[in-house]
Design an enzyme around this catalytic site. Structure first.
Site, PDB file in Angstrom:
ATOM      1  N   HIS A  65      61.390 -27.557  32.316  1.00 19.21           N
ATOM      2  CA  HIS A  65      60.953 -28.227  31.088  1.00 19.21           C
ATOM      3  C   HIS A  65      60.030 -27.263  30.325  1.00 19.21           C
ATOM      4  O   HIS A  65      59.375 -26.423  30.950  1.00 19.21           O
ATOM      5  CB  HIS A  65      60.082 -29.461  31.366  1.00 19.21           C
ATOM      6  N   ASP A 114      56.515 -27.115  31.779  1.00 17.65           N
ATOM      7  CA  ASP A 114      56.332 -26.505  33.107  1.00 17.65           C
ATOM      8  C   ASP A 114      55.919 -25.053  32.997  1.00 17.65           C
ATOM      9  O   ASP A 114      55.325 -24.501  33.919  1.00 17.65           O
ATOM     10  CB  ASP A 114      57.656 -26.464  33.910  1.00 17.65           C
ATOM     11  N   GLU A 168      70.252 -38.153  32.020  1.00 18.51           N
ATOM     12  CA  GLU A 168      69.976 -38.428  33.445  1.00 18.51           C
ATOM     13  C   GLU A 168      69.536 -39.882  33.605  1.00 18.51           C
ATOM     14  O   GLU A 168      68.433 -40.254  33.187  1.00 18.51           O
ATOM     15  CB  GLU A 168      68.879 -37.474  33.950  1.00 18.51           C
ATOM     16  N   GLU A 197      70.895 -38.381  39.738  1.00 22.74           N
ATOM     17  CA  GLU A 197      69.907 -38.064  40.779  1.00 22.74           C
ATOM     18  C   GLU A 197      69.994 -39.079  41.919  1.00 22.74           C
ATOM     19  O   GLU A 197      70.027 -40.288  41.680  1.00 22.74           O
ATOM     20  CB  GLU A 197      68.506 -38.059  40.162  1.00 22.74           C
ATOM     21  N   HIS A 229      67.282 -41.758  41.920  1.00 21.00           N
ATOM     22  CA  HIS A 229      67.415 -42.698  40.799  1.00 21.00           C
ATOM     23  C   HIS A 229      68.517 -43.717  41.091  1.00 21.00           C
ATOM     24  O   HIS A 229      68.395 -44.900  40.732  1.00 21.00           O
ATOM     25  CB  HIS A 229      67.749 -41.952  39.504  1.00 21.00           C
ATOM     26  N   ASP A 287      71.097 -34.105  40.687  1.00 21.91           N
ATOM     27  CA  ASP A 287      69.765 -33.786  41.203  1.00 21.91           C
ATOM     28  C   ASP A 287      69.758 -34.285  42.642  1.00 21.91           C
ATOM     29  O   ASP A 287      69.881 -35.488  42.890  1.00 21.91           O
ATOM     30  CB  ASP A 287      68.665 -34.485  40.387  1.00 21.91           C
ATOM     31  N   ASP A 299      59.996 -43.228  43.462  1.00 20.41           N
ATOM     32  CA  ASP A 299      60.715 -41.962  43.411  1.00 20.41           C
ATOM     33  C   ASP A 299      59.875 -40.873  44.064  1.00 20.41           C
ATOM     34  O   ASP A 299      59.005 -40.290  43.429  1.00 20.41           O
ATOM     35  CB  ASP A 299      60.954 -41.644  41.920  1.00 20.41           C
TER      36      ASP A 299
END
Ligand code: XUL
Ligand code: CO
Length: 436
Positions: free
Chosen positions: A100, A103, A231, A267, A270, A295, A306
């Site tokens: 990202h 990050d 996502e 993911e 998720h 993911d 999570d």
């Protein structure tokens, strides 16, 4: 010049009998599985955020990790972080990474200053990609951490936040394009609500649909060949998130005319939060023609949120890869470890060990999945189960050549009285257990 952060520069493959914690036992990138090198089947990516930006916080405690690039909020620290990150990608031999905007750069306050700081690090990434051969699986924008996003990014009641989100996505898409990214991901952590009492669902859906259309238009304008992916996640951080699960995202894409432009990044954790299995979400995306990438991280099954743990359950992973392989494997997608080490795992080598274990688990899972498919018992069973539909007459029914009256007449004239047949669940479970 190495930063000396990690104890080894390269993690070797030593085979299943090795007891070296800094060696692979199952991931041999050159091993051929179903006609492809293991590296090309699995297409591993390291998540920049978890490994290099996460400081070890939890809701009850502050940072536990002490890294030489923490806590400084400046370009020098960001540059050191990039050096260490690429040393880890190289040590692990992963072909990809993902990141990202937030990050990789310090937060300097204004949009413009942040964009410049971000682009300076992207320049460094471009040079390091060239030098190491590591590529970008996907880029993305962090539209959920800063307080400005608290009421949503594209779904915010304030149009200026919508604009800020658009400007951020444009900057990140430009960078992803520049770095030859294979995909671009949108995860809408704040695209949802905390309470319906202050929320207009219709407006928020329209805003989110408009933003995604703008992203797709811009992608074509700049000639970005990467896949745009959404996502899904049902909740956390928002109480309710609009991209709830694969089927919900598909409905959203259809509604906004985007079902042929956008795919999903699924993911594992998720899927579980949405009350599904990982393989359910993968199989659903394939059935709807929107499977993109994964993911690969698990949740703690007791905690209910999570936890982004590295995968370590071979049978679970094998089932997920068996659907991916049945769909023809990855094209532009891959296996991104959206996973973080636990906050008590303080050592630099813990970062390597976590990824080594995860890569070995995935390698074992993928090899087991390939063996299930090559054996053929399971896919042939499913194929046979539906084979009654293969005749011209029944294909014609599906194609709309027969209406309800004709169907009803057939049942009476032919005296159709179907005999139920066993679904053989336990038999199939036993068949799969031969491979894991
Ligand atoms: C959050 C999550 C994100 C996305 C990228 O649960 O999975 O890390 O993968 O924003
Ligand atoms: Co994720």
């Amino acid at each position: 010049m190495s930063t000396g952060f990690f104890p080894v520069e390269r993690v070797p493959y030593e085979g299943p009998n090795s007891t070296n914690p800094l060696a692979f036992r199952h991931y041999n990138p050159d091993e051929m599985v179903m006609g492809k090198r293991l590296e090309d089947q699995l297409r591993f990516a390291v998540a920049y955020w978890h490994s290099f930006a996460y400081e070890g916080l939890d809701p009850f405690g502050g940072p536990t990790f002490q890294r030489p690039w923490f806590p400084a909020n400046n370009q020098k620290a960001a540059k050191l972080k990039a050096d260490v990150a690429f040393e880890m990608f190289t040590a692990l031999g992963v072909p990809f990474y993902a990141f990202h905007d937030a990050d990789i750069r310090p937060d300097l306050g204004s949009f413009k200053e942040n964009r410049k700081a971000y682009e300076a690090i992207v320049d460094i990434f471009a040079a390091k990609q060239e030098e190491t051969g590591v590529g970008l699986l996907w880029g993305t924008a962090n539209l959920f951490s800063h307080r400005r996003w608290m009421a949503g990014a594209s779904t915010n009641p304030d149009p200026e936040v919508f604009a800020y989100a658009g400007a951020t996505i444009k900057t990140c898409l430009d960078a992803t394009h520049r770095l030859g990214g294979q995909n671009y991901v949108l995860w809408g952590g704040r695209e949802g609500y905390e309470t319906l009492l202050n929320t207009d669902l219709k407006r928020e859906d329209d805003q989110m649909g408009r933003m995604l259309n703008m992203v797709v238009d811009y992608k074509h304008k700049i000639g970005f060949k990467g896949q745009i992916m959404v996502e899904p996640k049902p909740q956390e951080p928002s109480k309710h998130q609009y991209d709830y699960d694969v089927a919900t995202v598909y409905g959203f894409l259809k509604r906004h005319g985007l079902e042929n432009e956008v795919k999903v990044n699924i993911e594992q954790g998720h899927a579980i939060l949405a009350g599904h299995s990982f393989e359910h979400e993968i199989a659903m995306a394939q059935a709807l023609g929107v499977f993109g990438s994964i993911d690969m991280n698990r949740n703690d099954y007791q905690s209910g949120w999570d936890t982004d743990q590295f995968p370590n359950n071979v049978p679970e992973v094998a089932l997920a890869y068996s659907y991916i392989l049945q769909g023809g494997g990855f094209t532009q997608g891959g296996t991104n470890f959206d996973s973080r080490i636990r906050r008590q795992s303080l050592d630099a080598e813990d970062l390597l060990i976590a990824h080594i274990g995860a890569m070995d688990t995935c390698a074992r899972g993928l090899k087991a999945a390939a063996a299930m498919l090559e054996d053929g018992t399971w896919p042939n069973f499913v194929e046979n189960r539906y084979s009654g539909w293969n005749s011209d007459y029944w294909q014609g029914v599906l194609a709309g050549k027969v209406g309800l009256e004709a169907l009803a007449a057939k049942v009476e004239t032919e005296g159709i009285e179907p005999e139920p047949v066993s679904g053989k669940q336990e038999y199939l479970e036993n068949v799969l257990n031969r491979f894991v």
